[in-house]
Design a protein around this motif. Structure first.
Motif, mmCIF file in Angstrom:
data_model
loop_
_atom_site.group_PDB
_atom_site.id
_atom_site.type_symbol
_atom_site.label_atom_id
_atom_site.label_comp_id
_atom_site.label_asym_id
_atom_site.label_seq_id
_atom_site.Cartn_x
_atom_site.Cartn_y
_atom_site.Cartn_z
ATOM 1 N N ALA A 127 0.810 -1.234 0.000
ATOM 2 C CA ALA A 127 0.000 0.000 0.000
ATOM 3 C C ALA A 127 0.838 1.276 0.000
ATOM 4 C CB ALA A 127 -1.001 0.024 1.146
ATOM 5 N N GLY A 128 2.172 1.123 -0.131
ATOM 6 C CA GLY A 128 3.034 2.299 -0.243
ATOM 7 C C GLY A 128 2.815 3.005 -1.576
ATOM 8 N N VAL A 129 3.184 4.282 -1.627
ATOM 9 C CA VAL A 129 2.923 5.058 -2.847
ATOM 10 C C VAL A 129 4.208 5.564 -3.498
ATOM 11 C CG1 VAL A 129 0.565 5.795 -2.328
ATOM 12 C CG2 VAL A 129 2.495 7.162 -1.475
ATOM 13 N N PHE A 130 4.137 5.658 -4.823
ATOM 14 C CA PHE A 130 5.227 6.217 -5.629
ATOM 15 C C PHE A 130 4.701 7.498 -6.263
ATOM 16 C CE2 PHE A 130 7.601 5.552 -9.950
ATOM 17 C CZ PHE A 130 8.545 6.515 -9.603
ATOM 18 N N CYS A 131 5.280 8.637 -5.876
ATOM 19 C CA CYS A 131 4.880 9.937 -6.432
ATOM 20 C C CYS A 131 5.942 10.391 -7.429
ATOM 21 C CB CYS A 131 4.768 10.986 -5.326
ATOM 22 S SG CYS A 131 3.405 10.716 -4.201
ATOM 23 N N LEU A 132 5.547 10.538 -8.668
ATOM 24 C CA LEU A 132 6.484 10.937 -9.728
ATOM 25 C C LEU A 132 6.035 12.279 -10.293
ATOM 26 C CD1 LEU A 132 8.909 10.138 -11.582
ATOM 27 C CD2 LEU A 132 7.247 9.010 -13.072
ATOM 28 N N TYR A 133 6.918 13.282 -10.144
ATOM 29 C CA TYR A 133 6.621 14.641 -10.616
ATOM 30 C C TYR A 133 7.293 14.876 -11.961
ATOM 31 C CZ TYR A 133 7.058 19.722 -10.980
ATOM 32 O OH TYR A 133 7.023 21.032 -11.428
ATOM 33 N N GLY A 134 6.611 15.568 -12.842
ATOM 34 C CA GLY A 134 7.225 15.967 -14.114
ATOM 35 C C GLY A 134 6.178 16.171 -15.184
ATOM 36 N N PRO A 135 6.638 16.426 -16.409
ATOM 37 C CA PRO A 135 5.687 16.525 -17.529
ATOM 38 C C PRO A 135 5.375 15.130 -18.061
ATOM 39 C CG PRO A 135 7.926 16.984 -18.301
ATOM 40 C CD PRO A 135 8.029 16.675 -16.826
ATOM 41 N N THR A 179 -0.674 0.300 -9.009
ATOM 42 C CA THR A 179 -1.813 0.820 -9.766
ATOM 43 C C THR A 179 -1.876 2.330 -9.560
ATOM 44 O OG1 THR A 179 -2.995 -1.206 -9.270
ATOM 45 C CG2 THR A 179 -4.342 0.651 -10.004
ATOM 46 N N ARG A 180 -2.133 3.043 -10.648
ATOM 47 C CA ARG A 180 -2.243 4.508 -10.467
ATOM 48 C C ARG A 180 -3.538 4.832 -9.735
ATOM 49 N NH1 ARG A 180 -3.770 8.718 -13.953
ATOM 50 N NH2 ARG A 180 -3.348 7.498 -15.833
ATOM 51 N N PRO A 187 1.529 23.360 -11.607
ATOM 52 C CA PRO A 187 1.798 24.507 -12.493
ATOM 53 C C PRO A 187 2.773 24.136 -13.619
ATOM 54 C CG PRO A 187 1.994 25.134 -10.184
ATOM 55 C CD PRO A 187 1.838 23.639 -10.209
ATOM 56 N N ALA A 188 2.795 24.972 -14.631
ATOM 57 C CA ALA A 188 3.732 24.836 -15.761
ATOM 58 C C ALA A 188 3.583 23.494 -16.487
ATOM 59 C CB ALA A 188 5.175 25.039 -15.294
ATOM 60 N N ASN A 189 2.328 23.029 -16.582
ATOM 61 C CA ASN A 189 2.024 21.808 -17.353
ATOM 62 C C ASN A 189 2.757 20.567 -16.854
ATOM 63 O OD1 ASN A 189 0.374 23.261 -19.344
ATOM 64 N ND2 ASN A 189 2.321 24.225 -19.848
ATOM 65 N N ASN A 190 2.950 20.522 -15.554
ATOM 66 C CA ASN A 190 3.502 19.323 -14.933
ATOM 67 C C ASN A 190 2.395 18.598 -14.187
ATOM 68 O OD1 ASN A 190 6.441 19.414 -15.497
ATOM 69 N ND2 ASN A 190 6.277 21.400 -14.471
ATOM 70 N N ASN A 191 2.718 17.393 -13.736
ATOM 71 C CA ASN A 191 1.771 16.590 -12.948
ATOM 72 C C ASN A 191 2.532 15.853 -11.855
ATOM 73 O OD1 ASN A 191 0.341 16.239 -15.932
ATOM 74 N ND2 ASN A 191 -1.113 16.342 -14.269
ATOM 75 N N ILE A 192 1.769 15.390 -10.876
ATOM 76 C CA ILE A 192 2.308 14.331 -10.007
ATOM 77 C C ILE A 192 1.402 13.125 -10.211
ATOM 78 C CG2 ILE A 192 2.747 13.518 -7.665
ATOM 79 C CD1 ILE A 192 3.362 16.364 -6.846
ATOM 80 N N ALA A 193 1.998 12.034 -10.687
ATOM 81 C CA ALA A 193 1.265 10.774 -10.798
ATOM 82 C C ALA A 193 1.582 9.949 -9.557
ATOM 83 C CB ALA A 193 1.694 10.022 -12.057
ATOM 84 N N VAL A 194 0.536 9.313 -9.018
ATOM 85 C CA VAL A 194 0.719 8.515 -7.797
ATOM 86 C C VAL A 194 0.274 7.090 -8.069
ATOM 87 C CG1 VAL A 194 0.157 8.290 -5.341
ATOM 88 C CG2 VAL A 194 0.150 10.557 -6.412
ATOM 89 N N TRP A 195 1.209 6.159 -7.921
ATOM 90 C CA TRP A 195 0.895 4.737 -8.040
ATOM 91 C C TRP A 195 1.002 4.107 -6.652
ATOM 92 C CZ3 TRP A 195 4.068 7.258 -11.587
ATOM 93 C CH2 TRP A 195 3.613 7.297 -12.904
ATOM 94 N N GLN A 196 0.081 3.184 -6.385
ATOM 95 C CA GLN A 196 0.089 2.523 -5.069
ATOM 96 C C GLN A 196 0.425 1.048 -5.241
ATOM 97 O OE1 GLN A 196 -3.621 2.725 -2.806
ATOM 98 N NE2 GLN A 196 -2.363 2.817 -0.952
ATOM 99 N N LYS A 197 1.258 0.557 -4.320
ATOM 100 C CA LYS A 197 1.628 -0.864 -4.350
ATOM 101 C C LYS A 197 0.398 -1.683 -3.981
ATOM 102 C CE LYS A 197 4.722 -4.216 -4.387
ATOM 103 N NZ LYS A 197 5.756 -4.473 -3.397
ATOM 104 N N ASP A 198 0.100 -2.659 -4.832
ATOM 105 C CA ASP A 198 -1.085 -3.502 -4.602
ATOM 106 C C ASP A 198 -0.870 -4.377 -3.363
ATOM 107 O OD1 ASP A 198 -1.906 -2.442 -7.023
ATOM 108 O OD2 ASP A 198 -1.221 -4.168 -8.175
ATOM 109 N N HIS A 199 -1.959 -4.741 -2.720
ATOM 110 C CA HIS A 199 -1.867 -5.684 -1.599
ATOM 111 C C HIS A 199 -1.429 -7.030 -2.155
ATOM 112 C CE1 HIS A 199 -3.599 -3.017 1.400
ATOM 113 N NE2 HIS A 199 -4.305 -2.531 0.390
ATOM 114 N N ASN A 200 -0.595 -7.707 -1.403
ATOM 115 C CA ASN A 200 -0.167 -9.084 -1.738
ATOM 116 C C ASN A 200 0.523 -9.205 -3.088
ATOM 117 O OD1 ASN A 200 -1.507 -9.946 0.594
ATOM 118 N ND2 ASN A 200 -3.436 -9.984 -0.546
ATOM 119 N N SER A 201 1.186 -8.147 -3.563
ATOM 120 C CA SER A 201 1.876 -8.330 -4.848
ATOM 121 C C SER A 201 3.369 -8.459 -4.617
ATOM 122 C CB SER A 201 1.597 -7.164 -5.790
ATOM 123 O OG SER A 201 2.242 -6.017 -5.294
#
Ligand SMILES: C[S@@+](CC[C@H](N)C(=O)[O-])C[C@H]1O[C@@H](n2cnc3c(N)ncnc32)[C@H](O)[C@@H]1O
Length: 201
Positions: A127-135, A179-180, A187-201
């Motif tokens: 259930a941990g998360v990966f936050c990736l910032y950028g365009p 899973t996202r 700002p400036a046409n960037n995003n933060i995408a967040v993916w979460q670690k699935d249970h039991n994977s």
């Protein structure tokens, strides 16, 4: 002490990124940052998120600068950089409740981005998360004319660099048990995408 490197963009984006990390990392006790760059984000986020331990990392070439920022900050919850090139590292000897990375996916080659997602999938706790910032591109399209220009300038420097399609990153995440769950507009046409670690994977 070596001079502290300065990436002015970090000063412009750190406050808005922090607003997202305050929510996303609320329950995290440990965070791995991939591609810490100058180390400025590491210092800022570790200071603003004192409930967690921030593990900086990058390729060795950037370590003197990162260490200079860390030494100067004197923060107990900020660890000296791991020597971490995602292409050379199959697995880490530690797990993390969260992973953060900014402006790396368009700098790394796509094979390196694949390695990054494999590594993140292997070191995130359930259930941990990966936050990736950028365009990012979505549905095969640039999100702005300025990002299209930026992509062309990256490719002119090195054909292996370039803005990645979010759908491709989602597929890499899925292949590595994540899973996202959210996408934040920045700002400036960037995003933060967040993916979460699935249970039991
Ligand atoms: C544009 S800089 C971003 C630095 C910082 N995160 C920021 O937002 O200012 C890209 C970073 O990705 C790192 N990087 C590139 N390829 C890498 C790889 N194969 N493994 C780990 N880091 C890598 C670089 O060393 C650099 O620190």
């Amino acid at each position: 002490m070596p001079e502290k490197p300065n990436a002015p963009a970090t000063g412009r984006n750190q406050e808005v990124i922090l607003q997202v990390l305050q929510d996303e990392f609320l329950d995290a006790k440990s965070v791995l940052e991939i591609g810490s760059g100058t180390g400025q984000h590491a210092v800022f986020f570790a200071r603003e998120l004192p409930h967690l331990v921030w593990q900086s990392s990058d390729r060795k070439i950037n370590h003197d600068g990162i260490k200079a920022w860390i030494d100067d900050a004197g923060l107990e919850n900020l660890l000296l950089p791991l020597a971490l090139d995602v292409e050379d590292t199959e697995k880490l000897n530690a797990t993390f409740d969260a992973v953060f990375s900014a402006n790396t996916a368009h700098i790394m080659s796509f094979p390196a981005v694949k390695c990054m997602f494999r590594l993140v999938g292997s070191c995130l706790t359930e259930a941990g998360v990966f936050c990736l910032y950028g365009p990012f591109n979505q549905d095969g399209a640039f999100s702005s004319p300025s990002n299209e220009k930026f992509d062309a300038s990256l490719k002119a420097q090195d054909g292996s660099m370039g803005i990645r399609d979010l759908e491709d990153l989602d597929a890499l995440a899925e292949a590595n048990g994540m899973t996202r769950v959210r996408l934040y507009a920045m700002p400036a046409n960037n995003n933060i995408a967040v993916w979460q670690k699935d249970h039991n994977s």
